[in-house]
Write a protein that holds these residues in place. Structure first.
Motif, mmCIF file in Angstrom:
data_model
loop_
_atom_site.group_PDB
_atom_site.id
_atom_site.type_symbol
_atom_site.label_atom_id
_atom_site.label_comp_id
_atom_site.label_asym_id
_atom_site.label_seq_id
_atom_site.Cartn_x
_atom_site.Cartn_y
_atom_site.Cartn_z
ATOM 1 N N ILE A 1 -58.414 52.200 54.418
ATOM 2 C CA ILE A 1 -59.829 51.610 54.028
ATOM 3 C C ILE A 1 -59.503 50.237 53.829
ATOM 4 O O ILE A 1 -58.473 49.864 53.574
ATOM 5 N N GLY A 2 -60.730 49.572 53.763
ATOM 6 C CA GLY A 2 -60.631 48.236 53.419
ATOM 7 C C GLY A 2 -61.731 47.655 52.699
ATOM 8 O O GLY A 2 -62.991 48.012 53.254
ATOM 9 N N GLY A 3 -61.946 46.634 51.952
ATOM 10 C CA GLY A 3 -62.954 45.921 51.426
ATOM 11 C C GLY A 3 -64.020 45.564 52.369
ATOM 12 O O GLY A 3 -63.686 45.029 53.227
ATOM 13 N N GLY A 4 -65.296 45.480 52.116
ATOM 14 C CA GLY A 4 -66.312 44.946 53.174
ATOM 15 C C GLY A 4 -66.905 43.983 52.476
ATOM 16 O O GLY A 4 -66.497 42.870 52.385
ATOM 17 N N ALA A 5 -68.484 44.214 52.053
ATOM 18 C CA ALA A 5 -69.101 43.281 51.736
ATOM 19 C C ALA A 5 -68.939 42.895 50.130
ATOM 20 O O ALA A 5 -68.231 43.808 49.568
ATOM 21 N N ALA A 6 -69.132 41.893 49.606
ATOM 22 C CA ALA A 6 -68.795 41.665 48.275
ATOM 23 C C ALA A 6 -69.773 42.551 47.446
ATOM 24 O O ALA A 6 -70.886 43.037 47.754
ATOM 25 N N PRO A 7 -69.075 43.162 46.416
ATOM 26 C CA PRO A 7 -69.708 44.330 45.456
ATOM 27 C C PRO A 7 -70.894 43.784 45.137
ATOM 28 O O PRO A 7 -71.109 42.494 44.557
ATOM 29 N N ILE A 8 -72.080 44.666 45.042
ATOM 30 C CA ILE A 8 -73.277 44.371 44.297
ATOM 31 C C ILE A 8 -73.222 45.047 43.074
ATOM 32 O O ILE A 8 -73.209 46.035 42.958
ATOM 33 N N ALA B 1 -59.843 40.636 52.079
ATOM 34 C CA ALA B 1 -60.197 40.359 50.650
ATOM 35 C C ALA B 1 -61.577 39.699 50.636
ATOM 36 O O ALA B 1 -62.352 39.370 51.480
ATOM 37 N N VAL B 2 -62.312 40.238 49.126
ATOM 38 C CA VAL B 2 -63.397 39.862 49.042
ATOM 39 C C VAL B 2 -63.702 39.833 47.428
ATOM 40 O O VAL B 2 -63.278 40.446 46.673
ATOM 41 N N LEU B 3 -64.004 38.275 47.162
ATOM 42 C CA LEU B 3 -64.202 38.207 45.856
ATOM 43 C C LEU B 3 -65.448 39.259 44.975
ATOM 44 O O LEU B 3 -66.636 39.167 45.698
ATOM 45 N N PHE B 4 -65.311 39.438 43.764
ATOM 46 C CA PHE B 4 -66.424 39.968 43.138
ATOM 47 C C PHE B 4 -67.564 38.644 42.758
ATOM 48 O O PHE B 4 -66.949 37.611 42.671
ATOM 49 N N LEU C 1 -70.174 49.200 46.445
ATOM 50 C CA LEU C 1 -69.392 48.742 47.267
ATOM 51 C C LEU C 1 -69.376 49.193 48.698
ATOM 52 O O LEU C 1 -69.358 50.548 48.752
ATOM 53 N N PHE C 2 -69.735 48.439 49.685
ATOM 54 C CA PHE C 2 -69.853 49.137 51.193
ATOM 55 C C PHE C 2 -68.463 48.756 51.616
ATOM 56 O O PHE C 2 -68.038 47.428 51.480
ATOM 57 N N TYR C 3 -67.637 49.611 52.161
ATOM 58 C CA TYR C 3 -66.201 49.281 52.599
ATOM 59 C C TYR C 3 -66.198 49.772 53.969
ATOM 60 O O TYR C 3 -66.949 50.601 54.633
ATOM 61 N N HIS C 4 -64.958 49.752 54.551
ATOM 62 C CA HIS C 4 -64.870 50.381 56.094
ATOM 63 C C HIS C 4 -63.620 51.422 55.775
ATOM 64 O O HIS C 4 -62.854 50.988 54.874
ATOM 65 N N GLY C 5 -63.794 52.510 56.339
ATOM 66 C CA GLY C 5 -62.881 53.633 56.583
ATOM 67 C C GLY C 5 -62.773 53.940 57.951
ATOM 68 O O GLY C 5 -63.664 53.895 58.630
ATOM 69 N N VAL C 6 -61.324 54.125 58.111
ATOM 70 C CA VAL C 6 -60.935 54.388 59.456
ATOM 71 C C VAL C 6 -60.286 55.495 59.649
ATOM 72 O O VAL C 6 -59.426 56.175 58.989
ATOM 73 N N SER C 7 -60.636 56.403 60.820
ATOM 74 C CA SER C 7 -59.722 57.533 61.178
ATOM 75 C C SER C 7 -59.000 57.158 62.664
ATOM 76 O O SER C 7 -59.501 56.175 63.280
ATOM 77 N N GLY C 8 -57.963 58.021 62.833
ATOM 78 C CA GLY C 8 -57.414 57.752 63.859
ATOM 79 C C GLY C 8 -57.419 58.773 64.606
ATOM 80 O O GLY C 8 -57.058 59.947 64.572
ATOM 81 N N THR C 9 -58.055 58.905 65.939
ATOM 82 C CA THR C 9 -58.505 59.576 67.019
ATOM 83 C C THR C 9 -57.248 59.550 68.069
ATOM 84 O O THR C 9 -56.647 58.505 68.054
ATOM 85 N N CYS C 10 -57.328 60.679 68.957
ATOM 86 C CA CYS C 10 -56.527 60.536 70.112
ATOM 87 C C CYS C 10 -56.752 59.377 71.203
ATOM 88 O O CYS C 10 -56.236 59.071 71.824
#
Ligand code: BMA
Length: 341
Positions: A217-224, A159-162, A232-241
Motif C-alpha cells: 500500500i502507499g499514501g495517496g492524496a493528502a489526508p483530509i 510521501a505526502v504531508l498532512f 486518507l485515500f491511498y493505493h492498495g496493490v495486488s499481485g496477479t499472474c
C-alpha cells in the motif's frame, strides 16, 4: 449540512458532476463521465501526464503534474486551470532552485503531491537520491520552487504531508521500499519541527489480508481532516499472474495520533474498470494523488492517475464515503496500535 464536517478551507469552486442515475457503483465513488481529463501528448516532448496533484489557488486551480517525457524520464510540470478539469501546462518542467537560488534539479521526479501548510505550498515527489527517495520543495507563488534537503534515506516513495502541523510538528506519510518495482510496503509516518530533522517514526498501516491490497500500500492524496478523523485515500496493490493491480482504498486516522487507524475499508473504493484505467502504458492502475473538498456541500473530488497514461477524476460525498468505510471496517492490531516497536 453534511453529517461529518470537513475541517479545511472551503474552495471558491470545485469540479463536480452528480452521480449518473444509471451508474452501478460498488462503492460511494463515481467517475467523471468525460474522463480522462488529460489525454496523451499534452505538452511538446511529454508523452503522458498521470499521477498528479492539484490545489485551489487564487480563485482557480494550480497543479503539479508527472510528465513522462518522450525519452521515458519523468519530471514535474506546472499547470493552471479555471475549472479543475481543463488544464494549461507550462512547456518547461519546473526548474527547482536551492535556498541560494542556484539550479537544483532532480535527476528525475515522479508522483508529485502538493500540500499547503500554513502559508506555504509543499511539493513531495519520488526523486533520484542514489536510488528512489523522497524529494521536497516549497513555493509561495508558484514561480520560485525552492528544493529542500531530501527528508528521508533511500529507498522510499509515496510521501505526502498532512495539511497542518499536529502537536506542533509537520507530519509526513511515506512508504519505505526497495530500488525496484517494490513487492512489499506499509505506510509509516514521520514528524519534524522544521522539515529538516525527521523522527518519531511510526507505523500507520500495512498491506492487509484483503486480496486487492495484499501486496503493498502507499499514501495517496493528502489526508483530509474531518470530524471523524483524517480521511486518507491511498493505493492498495495486488499481485496477479498478469502483474500488479492498483486500486484506491480509504481509511480514517486518529486526529491527534494519526498513526492510529480508526477505520479501514475492507473493500476498494475504486478499482480499474474503465478502458483508460485498464489499458495504457501500465494497465490496471488507479493511483490517487490529490483531492478537492468542500465542507458546505460535503463534496469530494479525487484526482487519480490512470494506467500510467491519463488523469481521471472521481467524486463522492464525505458522509457516504465515511459511512461506507465504517460499515466495511476491518482493522488489524498493527493498524490500531500506535505503531512503535
Ligand atoms: C509505482 C509507481 C507509480 C506507478 C505504479 C504503476 O511503482 O512508479 O508511479 O503508477 O508503479 O506502474
Amino acid at each position: 449540512m453534511p453529517k461529518y464536517q470537513i475541517l479545511a478551507p472551503v474552495p471558491e469552486k470545485m469540479p463536480w458532476q452528480d452521480k449518473p442515475a444509471d451508474e452501478v457503483c460498488n462503492s460511494p465513488l463515481w467517475r467523471y463521465n468525460e474522463n480522462p481529463i488529460i489525454n496523451r501528448n499534452p505538452i511538446p516532448g511529454v508523452a503522458r501526464i498521470f499521477n498528479s496533484a492539484v490545489i485551489p489557488y487564487e480563485g482557480a486551480f494550480v497543479g503539479v503534474f508527472r510528465g513522462e517525457q518522450t525519452n521515458g524520464v519523468s519530471f514535474i510540470y506546472f499547470g493552471r486551470s479555471q475549472d479543475g478539469i481543463h488544464w494549461d501546462f507550462e512547456k518547461d518542467k519546473i526548474q527547482f532552485v536551492d535556498e541560494n537560488g542556484k539550479p537544483f534539479m532532480p535527476g528525475y521526479a515522479y508522483d508529485p503531491r502538493l500540500v499547503k501548510v500554513e502559508d506555504t505550498y509543499y511539493i513531495m515527489w519520488c526523486t533520484d537520491f542514489y536510488g528512489a527517495a523522497i524529494g521536497l520543495a516549497k513555493t509561495k507563488d508558484f514561480k520560485t520552487f525552492t528544493r529542500l534537503d531530501n527528508p528521508f534515506l533511500p529507498f522510499n516513495r509515496n510521501a505526502v504531508l498532512f495539511p497542518r502541523k499536529i502537536n506542533g510538528n509537520f507530519v509526513m506519510l511515506s512508504r519505505p521500499s526497495d530500488s525496484g518495482h517494490t513487492p512489499f510496503g506499509d505506510i509509516f509516518l514521520s514528524e519534524s519541527p522544521d522539515l529538516v530533522y525527521w523522527g518519531k517514526h511510526r507505523h500507520v498501516m500495512g498491506r492487509s489480508w484483503e486480496w486487492w491490497e495484499s501486496l503493498k500500500i502507499g499514501g495517496g492524496a493528502a489526508p483530509i481532516e474531518t470530524s471523524e478523523g483524517w480521511l486518507l485515500f491511498y493505493h492498495g496493490v495486488s499481485g496477479t499472474c498478469n502483474g500488479y493491480v492498483y486500486s484506491i482504498g480509504g481509511a480514517i486516522l486518529d486526529r491527534d495520533n494519526p498513526s492510529i487507524v480508526k477505520y479501514r475499508c475492507d473493500s476498494w473504493l475504486l478499482t480499474p474498470e474503465k478502458w483508460y484505467e485498464e489499458r495504457g502504458f501500465v494497465g490496471n492502475v488507479c493511483f490517487p494523488c490529490a483531492t478537492l473538498h468542500d465542507n458546505n456541500t460535503g463534496r469530494i473530488a479525487i484526482y487519480y492517475g490512470a494506467a500510467d497514461s491519463y488523469v481521471g477524476l472521481a467524486f463522492g460525498y464525505v458522509d457516504e464515503i465515511i459511512d461506507y468505510i465504517k460499515e466495511h471496517n476491518r482493522t488489524s492490531d498493527s493498524d490500531t496500535e500506535i505503531g512503535i516497536k
